[in-house]
Write a protein that holds these residues in place. Structure first.
Motif, mmCIF file in Angstrom:
data_model
loop_
_atom_site.group_PDB
_atom_site.id
_atom_site.type_symbol
_atom_site.label_atom_id
_atom_site.label_comp_id
_atom_site.label_asym_id
_atom_site.label_seq_id
_atom_site.Cartn_x
_atom_site.Cartn_y
_atom_site.Cartn_z
ATOM 1 N N VAL A 28 0.866 -1.178 0.000
ATOM 2 C CA VAL A 28 0.000 0.000 0.000
ATOM 3 C C VAL A 28 0.901 1.225 0.000
ATOM 4 N N ILE A 29 0.657 2.127 -0.940
ATOM 5 C CA ILE A 29 1.556 3.260 -1.192
ATOM 6 C C ILE A 29 0.778 4.562 -1.083
ATOM 7 N N ASP A 30 1.386 5.545 -0.412
ATOM 8 C CA ASP A 30 0.823 6.898 -0.348
ATOM 9 C C ASP A 30 1.555 7.746 -1.389
ATOM 10 N N PRO A 31 0.971 7.964 -2.566
ATOM 11 C CA PRO A 31 1.735 8.607 -3.644
ATOM 12 C C PRO A 31 1.995 10.093 -3.433
ATOM 13 N N GLU A 32 1.111 10.766 -2.694
ATOM 14 C CA GLU A 32 1.252 12.215 -2.531
ATOM 15 C C GLU A 32 1.580 12.639 -1.110
ATOM 16 N N SER A 37 -5.361 5.129 4.312
ATOM 17 C CA SER A 37 -6.083 4.057 3.627
ATOM 18 C C SER A 37 -6.633 3.098 4.672
ATOM 19 N N ASP A 38 -7.943 2.896 4.689
ATOM 20 C CA ASP A 38 -8.562 1.908 5.570
ATOM 21 C C ASP A 38 -8.458 0.534 4.922
ATOM 22 N N LEU A 39 -7.947 -0.449 5.675
ATOM 23 C CA LEU A 39 -7.773 -1.814 5.186
ATOM 24 C C LEU A 39 -8.607 -2.752 6.041
ATOM 25 N N VAL A 40 -9.485 -3.518 5.405
ATOM 26 C CA VAL A 40 -10.214 -4.586 6.088
ATOM 27 C C VAL A 40 -9.974 -5.873 5.323
ATOM 28 N N ALA A 41 -10.088 -7.003 6.030
ATOM 29 C CA ALA A 41 -9.824 -8.292 5.395
ATOM 30 C C ALA A 41 -10.697 -9.372 6.020
ATOM 31 N N PHE A 42 -11.007 -10.378 5.204
ATOM 32 C CA PHE A 42 -11.835 -11.513 5.610
ATOM 33 C C PHE A 42 -11.201 -12.786 5.074
ATOM 34 N N SER A 43 -11.309 -13.868 5.842
ATOM 35 C CA SER A 43 -10.845 -15.154 5.345
ATOM 36 C C SER A 43 -11.674 -15.555 4.133
ATOM 37 N N ARG A 158 1.917 11.073 9.108
ATOM 38 C CA ARG A 158 3.357 11.307 8.993
ATOM 39 C C ARG A 158 3.910 10.842 7.651
ATOM 40 N N SER A 159 3.091 10.199 6.849
ATOM 41 C CA SER A 159 3.569 9.668 5.565
ATOM 42 C C SER A 159 3.928 10.789 4.601
ATOM 43 N N VAL A 160 5.013 10.558 3.886
ATOM 44 C CA VAL A 160 5.464 11.490 2.849
ATOM 45 C C VAL A 160 5.268 10.808 1.500
ATOM 46 N N PRO A 161 5.304 11.561 0.387
ATOM 47 C CA PRO A 161 5.084 10.945 -0.923
ATOM 48 C C PRO A 161 5.982 9.723 -1.150
ATOM 49 N N GLY A 162 5.364 8.624 -1.511
ATOM 50 C CA GLY A 162 6.105 7.396 -1.788
ATOM 51 C C GLY A 162 6.220 6.447 -0.617
ATOM 52 N N ASP A 163 5.814 6.850 0.586
ATOM 53 C CA ASP A 163 5.848 5.921 1.712
ATOM 54 C C ASP A 163 4.960 4.715 1.426
ATOM 55 N N SER A 164 5.346 3.560 1.980
ATOM 56 C CA SER A 164 4.602 2.337 1.708
ATOM 57 C C SER A 164 4.686 1.380 2.880
ATOM 58 N N ILE A 165 3.783 0.423 2.875
ATOM 59 C CA ILE A 165 3.805 -0.689 3.824
ATOM 60 C C ILE A 165 3.551 -1.962 3.026
ATOM 61 N N ARG A 166 4.301 -3.007 3.347
ATOM 62 C CA ARG A 166 4.180 -4.293 2.645
ATOM 63 C C ARG A 166 3.673 -5.329 3.641
ATOM 64 N N LEU A 167 2.575 -5.992 3.287
ATOM 65 C CA LEU A 167 1.959 -6.992 4.147
ATOM 66 C C LEU A 167 1.863 -8.318 3.418
ATOM 67 N N ARG A 168 2.331 -9.391 4.058
ATOM 68 C CA ARG A 168 2.254 -10.730 3.475
ATOM 69 C C ARG A 168 0.998 -11.438 3.984
ATOM 70 N N TYR A 190 -8.025 15.577 -0.041
ATOM 71 C CA TYR A 190 -8.445 14.235 -0.416
ATOM 72 C C TYR A 190 -7.622 13.758 -1.606
ATOM 73 N N LYS A 191 -6.833 12.707 -1.379
ATOM 74 C CA LYS A 191 -5.836 12.270 -2.348
ATOM 75 C C LYS A 191 -6.009 10.774 -2.629
ATOM 76 N N PRO A 192 -5.359 10.257 -3.659
ATOM 77 C CA PRO A 192 -5.485 8.825 -3.981
ATOM 78 C C PRO A 192 -4.575 7.963 -3.112
ATOM 79 N N ILE A 193 -4.791 6.670 -3.198
ATOM 80 C CA ILE A 193 -3.921 5.647 -2.615
ATOM 81 C C ILE A 193 -3.571 4.659 -3.719
#
Length: 203
Positions: A28-32, A37-43, A158-168, A190-193
């Motif tokens: 997940v990347i914050d381009p600007e 970004s809200d993340l939800v997940a289900f099995s 605190r995210s700056v342009p290009g910050d990201s998180i990688r989740l396995r 209001y910006k994209p993700i």
């Protein structure tokens, strides 16, 4: 991992849903910069099993999770492992914003759906309605907590342009992501993700 996948964009104030296999890595990347970004997940095998903020916080013994931490389901099974994190500050305590959020906190009357409504719309093909949207892993969100009073404040990310998180992914998943609609969560811009799925190599 497989060859680099294509990066996709979530438009401001909207959401996307997709599926992951075990071993796939979601980036997940914050381009600007300064966009949540809200993340939800289900099995995928049983949609009654969902990503749990309470279990994840409990087992990590901390509010803010980062590289090396795992995110757990309501059944205490690992759903994600955070592999990399260039921002280091995310929130797992506040519920996705909604039209009621906007009315109560901001005094809005136009009935925007917010992340709750956007997530429900994205997950509708899976039969997941608004009442089943849990507390999200709020990627890049910055919430402060007063140690004495417990008072919270939503601060600019605190995210700056290009910050990201990688989740396995640690199991097959149905995932939904937003570009958050709440003004406090994105410093009222209001910006994209962006996101990318690096698929695990087949055996």
């Amino acid at each position: 991992m497989s060859a680099a996948a294509e990066t996709e964009r979530i438009a401001p104030c909207s959401a996307r849903a997709f599926e992951l296999e075990r071993g796939d890595e979601l980036v997940v990347i914050d381009p600007e910069g300064q966009q949540v970004s809200d993340l939800v997940a289900f099995s995928r095998d049983d949609l009654a099993e969902y990503l749990s903020s309470g279990r994840s916080i409990d087992y990590a013994s901390k509010l803010w999770l980062s590289a090396g931490d795992q995110l757990y389901s309501n059944r205490s099974r690992p759903m994600f492992t955070i592999v990399e994190d260039s921002c280091g500050r995310h929130d797992f305590t506040l519920t996705p914003c909604s039209k009621d959020t906007f009315a109560i906190i901001y005094g809005e009357t136009d009935g925007r759906p917010g992340c709750e409504g956007n997530l429900a719309q994205a997950l509708a093909p899976y039969g997941i309605g608004v009442d089943r949207i849990p507390i999200a892993f709020n990627v890049f969100m910055h919430v402060s907590v007063d140690a004495e009073t417990g008072t919270i404040a939503v601060l600019p990310p605190r995210s700056v342009p290009g910050d990201s998180i990688r989740l396995r992914a640690e199991m097959p998943l149905v995932v939904a992501l937003t570009a958050c609609s709440a003004g406090q969560s994105n410093n009222f811009r209001y910006k994209p993700i962006d996101f990318r799925i690096d698929r695990a190599r087949s055996a």
